[in-house]
Design a protein around this motif. Structure first.
Motif, PDB file in Angstrom:
ATOM      1  N   ALA A 104     -40.435 -33.425  28.212  1.00  0.00           N
ATOM      2  CA  ALA A 104     -39.437 -34.488  28.065  1.00  0.00           C
ATOM      3  C   ALA A 104     -40.056 -35.846  28.405  1.00  0.00           C
ATOM      4  CB  ALA A 104     -38.236 -34.217  28.970  1.00  0.00           C
ATOM      5  N   LYS A 105     -40.827 -35.851  29.466  1.00  0.00           N
ATOM      6  CA  LYS A 105     -41.442 -37.088  29.922  1.00  0.00           C
ATOM      7  C   LYS A 105     -42.383 -37.659  28.855  1.00  0.00           C
ATOM      8  CE  LYS A 105     -43.736 -38.895  33.953  1.00  0.00           C
ATOM      9  NZ  LYS A 105     -44.704 -38.624  34.987  1.00  0.00           N
ATOM     10  N   GLU A 106     -43.179 -36.785  28.277  1.00  0.00           N
ATOM     11  CA  GLU A 106     -44.134 -37.213  27.245  1.00  0.00           C
ATOM     12  C   GLU A 106     -43.407 -37.640  25.965  1.00  0.00           C
ATOM     13  OE1 GLU A 106     -47.221 -37.852  27.410  1.00  0.00           O
ATOM     14  OE2 GLU A 106     -47.884 -37.904  25.304  1.00  0.00           O
ATOM     15  N   LEU A 107     -42.406 -36.880  25.560  1.00  0.00           N
ATOM     16  CA  LEU A 107     -41.626 -37.249  24.369  1.00  0.00           C
ATOM     17  C   LEU A 107     -40.998 -38.622  24.554  1.00  0.00           C
ATOM     18  CD1 LEU A 107     -39.796 -33.869  23.567  1.00  0.00           C
ATOM     19  CD2 LEU A 107     -41.414 -35.037  22.061  1.00  0.00           C
ATOM     20  N   ASN A 108     -40.433 -38.845  25.722  1.00  0.00           N
ATOM     21  CA  ASN A 108     -39.782 -40.121  26.002  1.00  0.00           C
ATOM     22  C   ASN A 108     -40.781 -41.277  25.939  1.00  0.00           C
ATOM     23  OD1 ASN A 108     -37.221 -41.461  26.988  1.00  0.00           O
ATOM     24  ND2 ASN A 108     -38.686 -42.125  28.551  1.00  0.00           N
ATOM     25  N   LYS A 109     -41.938 -41.024  26.527  1.00  0.00           N
ATOM     26  CA  LYS A 109     -42.974 -42.050  26.561  1.00  0.00           C
ATOM     27  C   LYS A 109     -43.432 -42.434  25.150  1.00  0.00           C
ATOM     28  CE  LYS A 109     -47.746 -41.993  27.714  1.00  0.00           C
ATOM     29  NZ  LYS A 109     -48.787 -41.195  28.388  1.00  0.00           N
ATOM     30  N   ARG A 110     -43.706 -41.423  24.342  1.00  0.00           N
ATOM     31  CA  ARG A 110     -44.198 -41.680  22.976  1.00  0.00           C
ATOM     32  C   ARG A 110     -43.113 -42.273  22.088  1.00  0.00           C
ATOM     33  NH1 ARG A 110     -49.748 -41.717  22.787  1.00  0.00           N
ATOM     34  NH2 ARG A 110     -50.417 -40.292  24.435  1.00  0.00           N
ATOM     35  N   ALA A 111     -41.887 -41.813  22.265  1.00  0.00           N
ATOM     36  CA  ALA A 111     -40.793 -42.338  21.448  1.00  0.00           C
ATOM     37  C   ALA A 111     -40.527 -43.798  21.808  1.00  0.00           C
ATOM     38  CB  ALA A 111     -39.532 -41.500  21.651  1.00  0.00           C
ATOM     39  N   LYS A 112     -40.650 -44.104  23.072  1.00  0.00           N
ATOM     40  CA  LYS A 112     -40.455 -45.479  23.532  1.00  0.00           C
ATOM     41  C   LYS A 112     -41.496 -46.411  22.897  1.00  0.00           C
ATOM     42  CE  LYS A 112     -39.919 -48.191  27.726  1.00  0.00           C
ATOM     43  NZ  LYS A 112     -39.991 -48.185  29.195  1.00  0.00           N
ATOM     44  N   LYS A 113     -42.702 -45.921  22.844  1.00  0.00           N
ATOM     45  CA  LYS A 113     -43.790 -46.686  22.229  1.00  0.00           C
ATOM     46  C   LYS A 113     -43.464 -47.005  20.764  1.00  0.00           C
ATOM     47  CE  LYS A 113     -48.387 -46.148  24.001  1.00  0.00           C
ATOM     48  NZ  LYS A 113     -49.422 -45.137  24.290  1.00  0.00           N
TER      49      LYS A 113
END
Ligand SMILES: *Cc1c(COP(=O)(O)O)cnc(C)c1O
Length: 226
Positions: A104-113
């Motif tokens: 979840a943390k990684e998905l959120n980070k990449r989606a935010k980018k």
């Protein structure tokens, strides 16, 4: 049998089962699982009216995405390694296998980018088989509450894989319990969660899944053969 013929049969069967269960066939989304299936068969399915495809492995998915790209809707249904997220984040329409906080943390980070929400279903291991991924049932609610921390993930529902058994009553029981959890969560109306999709049912058990309330079935063999 041809892919086209299979698609026709599957759609007919989904319709029959839905109507018998007092449901609108249009509420049930068919995802054709094309893992291990060559690209030309995907096109055959598309010509027969399918436009949602499910892949398990990132590498294989990327190859097919290169060929078909945005013309099709792509679902990632297999477990997703955190270090592969960057390759799929802007290509996939729905991830069915969100099953841990690190992901979840990684998905959120990449989606935010990318400045674009990623849509995901939370996978639950209802049958508690050790070979399966997914959260345990009792971990689901705390996990969903925690999703409020990740505004770039839009949770769209839940996914499970039925138990590996010939015992149709056991499969039904599993799906029924999962549906109850889904409905209960829907009633809670959590502000950051949209309980829209209940992804359950594969080639061997999608009839039971639809009877028990599934609105998204993932079919491989029923469409592409064994
Ligand atoms: C392979 C797979 C399917 C499709 O299975 P079939 O039995 O071929 O219909 C569905 N869901 C997941 C998660 C899969 O890995």
């Amino acid at each position: 049998m041809s892919v086209e013929e299979n698609v026709r049969i599957v759609n007919e069967r989904i319709g029959d089962i839905a109507i018998k269960a007092n449901r609108d066939p249009k509420d049930i989304t068919l995802v054709a699982v094309s893992k291990n299936i060559p690209y030309n068969k995907i096109i055959e399915a598309q010509k027969a009216g399918v436009n949602q495809f499910g892949e398990s492995r990132v590498q294989e998915f990327l190859g097919k995405y290169e060929l078909a790209g945005e013309n099709l809707d792509w679902h990632l249904i297999g477990s997703l390694q955190t270090n592969k997220v960057k390759y799929i984040i802007d290509r996939v329409d729905l991830i069915h296998s969100l099953d841990r906080s690190s992901l979840a943390k990684e998905l959120n980070k990449r989606a935010k980018k990318d400045k674009k929400e990623v849509q995901a279903l939370v996978q639950v291991n209802m049958s508690r088989e050790i070979t399966k991924s997914g959260l345990m049932e009792e971990e689901l609610y705390p996990f969903l509450m925690d999703m409020a921390k990740y505004p770039y993930i839009s949770v769209k529902g839940l996914m499970t894989i039925g138990p590996l058994t010939e015992d149709r009553d056991a499969i039904r029981d599993c799906f029924r319990r999962f549906r109850a959890i889904f409905e209960e969560l829907k009633l809670k109306n959590l502000s950051h969660i949209d309980m829209r999709y209940l992804s359950m049912g594969m080639s061997g058990d999608y009839d039971i899944a639809i009877e028990e309330g599934s609105n998204m079935v993932r079919l491989g063999r029923a469409i592409f053969g064994d």
